[in-house]
Write a protein that holds these residues in place. Structure first.
Motif, short mmCIF file in Angstrom:
data_model
loop_
_atom_site.label_atom_id
_atom_site.label_comp_id
_atom_site.label_asym_id
_atom_site.label_seq_id
_atom_site.Cartn_x
_atom_site.Cartn_y
_atom_site.Cartn_z
N VAL A 120 52.89 23.21 39.66
CA VAL A 120 54.12 24.02 39.32
C VAL A 120 53.69 25.45 39.38
CG1 VAL A 120 55.64 24.78 37.22
CG2 VAL A 120 54.71 22.19 37.46
N MET A 121 54.75 26.04 39.95
CA MET A 121 54.50 27.54 40.54
C MET A 121 55.48 28.46 39.57
SD MET A 121 54.93 29.80 43.95
CE MET A 121 56.17 28.65 44.32
N ARG A 122 54.98 29.68 39.05
CA ARG A 122 55.84 30.70 38.46
C ARG A 122 55.26 31.95 38.81
NH1 ARG A 122 57.14 29.91 32.31
NH2 ARG A 122 58.72 28.82 33.34
N ASN A 123 56.31 32.78 38.88
CA ASN A 123 56.13 34.15 39.13
C ASN A 123 56.27 35.13 37.97
OD1 ASN A 123 56.30 34.16 42.06
ND2 ASN A 123 58.48 34.23 41.98
N ALA A 124 55.28 36.01 37.77
CA ALA A 124 55.19 36.43 36.50
C ALA A 124 56.28 37.70 36.63
CB ALA A 124 53.61 37.01 36.45
N PRO A 125 56.42 38.33 35.48
CA PRO A 125 57.44 39.25 35.40
C PRO A 125 56.69 40.52 36.16
CG PRO A 125 57.08 38.29 33.19
CD PRO A 125 56.18 37.81 33.98
N ALA A 126 57.47 41.49 36.75
CA ALA A 126 56.70 42.54 37.54
C ALA A 126 56.03 43.30 36.57
CB ALA A 126 58.04 43.40 38.17
N GLY A 127 54.68 43.80 37.13
CA GLY A 127 54.12 44.85 36.42
C GLY A 127 53.48 44.68 35.04
N VAL A 128 53.89 43.35 34.34
CA VAL A 128 53.45 43.22 32.89
C VAL A 128 51.81 42.74 32.75
CG1 VAL A 128 53.90 41.46 30.97
CG2 VAL A 128 55.53 42.59 32.51
N ILE A 129 51.40 41.73 33.77
CA ILE A 129 50.11 41.15 33.62
C ILE A 129 49.20 41.76 34.74
CG2 ILE A 129 48.84 39.01 33.60
CD1 ILE A 129 51.51 37.86 32.80
N ARG A 130 47.93 42.20 34.37
CA ARG A 130 47.06 42.55 35.23
C ARG A 130 45.80 42.31 34.86
NH1 ARG A 130 48.92 46.90 38.24
NH2 ARG A 130 50.71 48.01 37.53
N THR A 131 44.75 42.11 36.06
CA THR A 131 43.42 41.54 35.69
C THR A 131 42.85 42.78 35.14
OG1 THR A 131 42.64 42.66 37.92
CG2 THR A 131 43.35 40.37 38.08
N THR A 132 41.24 42.55 34.60
CA THR A 132 40.58 43.43 34.24
C THR A 132 40.51 44.80 35.18
OG1 THR A 132 38.56 42.33 34.69
CG2 THR A 132 39.42 42.08 32.53
N SER A 133 40.47 44.67 36.31
CA SER A 133 40.42 45.75 37.39
C SER A 133 41.66 46.46 37.68
CB SER A 133 39.53 45.13 38.43
OG SER A 133 40.44 44.21 39.07
N GLY A 134 42.67 45.95 36.80
CA GLY A 134 43.93 46.41 37.09
C GLY A 134 44.89 46.14 38.14
N GLU A 135 44.35 45.09 38.79
CA GLU A 135 45.34 44.51 39.90
C GLU A 135 46.22 43.59 39.37
OE1 GLU A 135 44.45 42.30 44.12
OE2 GLU A 135 42.81 42.45 42.78
#
Length: 183
Positions: free
Chosen positions: A103-118
């Protein structure tokens, strides 16, 4: 704490956030994604109704994304909150009472980032449903910087001991998939 352990802990934390956001939908009917040209209105019961003519308080849903995945392979499902998940029809694997899917899902824009900010823009989950117990588990989740799980993956999070089984509640994407996959 080693660097590897730190990244693993960060990946688990981010994955848990995506997973919780993905399934924090209110219990309402899951419906196939709306088709183009329809107008979404609020029903008296609080659900959504699609109409062909405009009315006060109704909104036109966003136009379909031109880069959307192949509809012959990916079945869109919209939860009660309007977030669309895509079920990979070619990923179905059966073994006894268990059914494995992706199952694939797109995340809301700009809400979730990696620890490096990506930014994390999408996730692909491998799930196993147990038709005998009406439970499911997320056994692996891969996070992507691009929508629709495209490009190189950022992280892959594998659940220990085949994931944590959860009930597939009615009105959720897992509940809808369970009803479709299990006779």
């Amino acid at each position: 704490m080693s660097l590897r352990a730190f990244f693993h802990a960060a990946a688990v934390l981010v994955g848990s956030s995506v997973c919780l956001a993905a399934y924090a939908e209110p219990a309402a009917t899951v419906r196939p994604a709306a088709t183009a040209g329809l107008i979404e209105c609020q029903a008296p019961s609080g659900g959504a109704v699609f109409r062909s003519t405009p009315r006060e308080g109704c909104a036109v849903p966003a136009a379909p994304d031109s880069s959307a995945p192949d509809p012959q392979r990916w079945q869109p499902l919209a939860g009660a909150n309007g977030v669309i998940s895509y079920f990979d029809k070619t990923s179905v694997r059966r073994r006894g009472p268990e059914v494995g899917v992706a199952v694939m899902r797109n995340a809301p824009a700009g809400v979730i980032r990696t620890t490096s900010g990506e930014p994390i823009r999408s996730s692909l989950k491998r799930m196993v449903f147990n038709c005998a117990t009406s439970m499911y588990a997320v056994v692996e989740q891969t996070l992507y910087a691009k929508r629709y799980a495209r490009g190189e993956s950022l992280y892959t999070i594998s659940a220990p001991h085949t994931g944590m089984p959860q009930p597939a509640s009615a009105g959720t994407v897992p509940g809808e998939l369970l009803s479709r996959l299990c006779p």
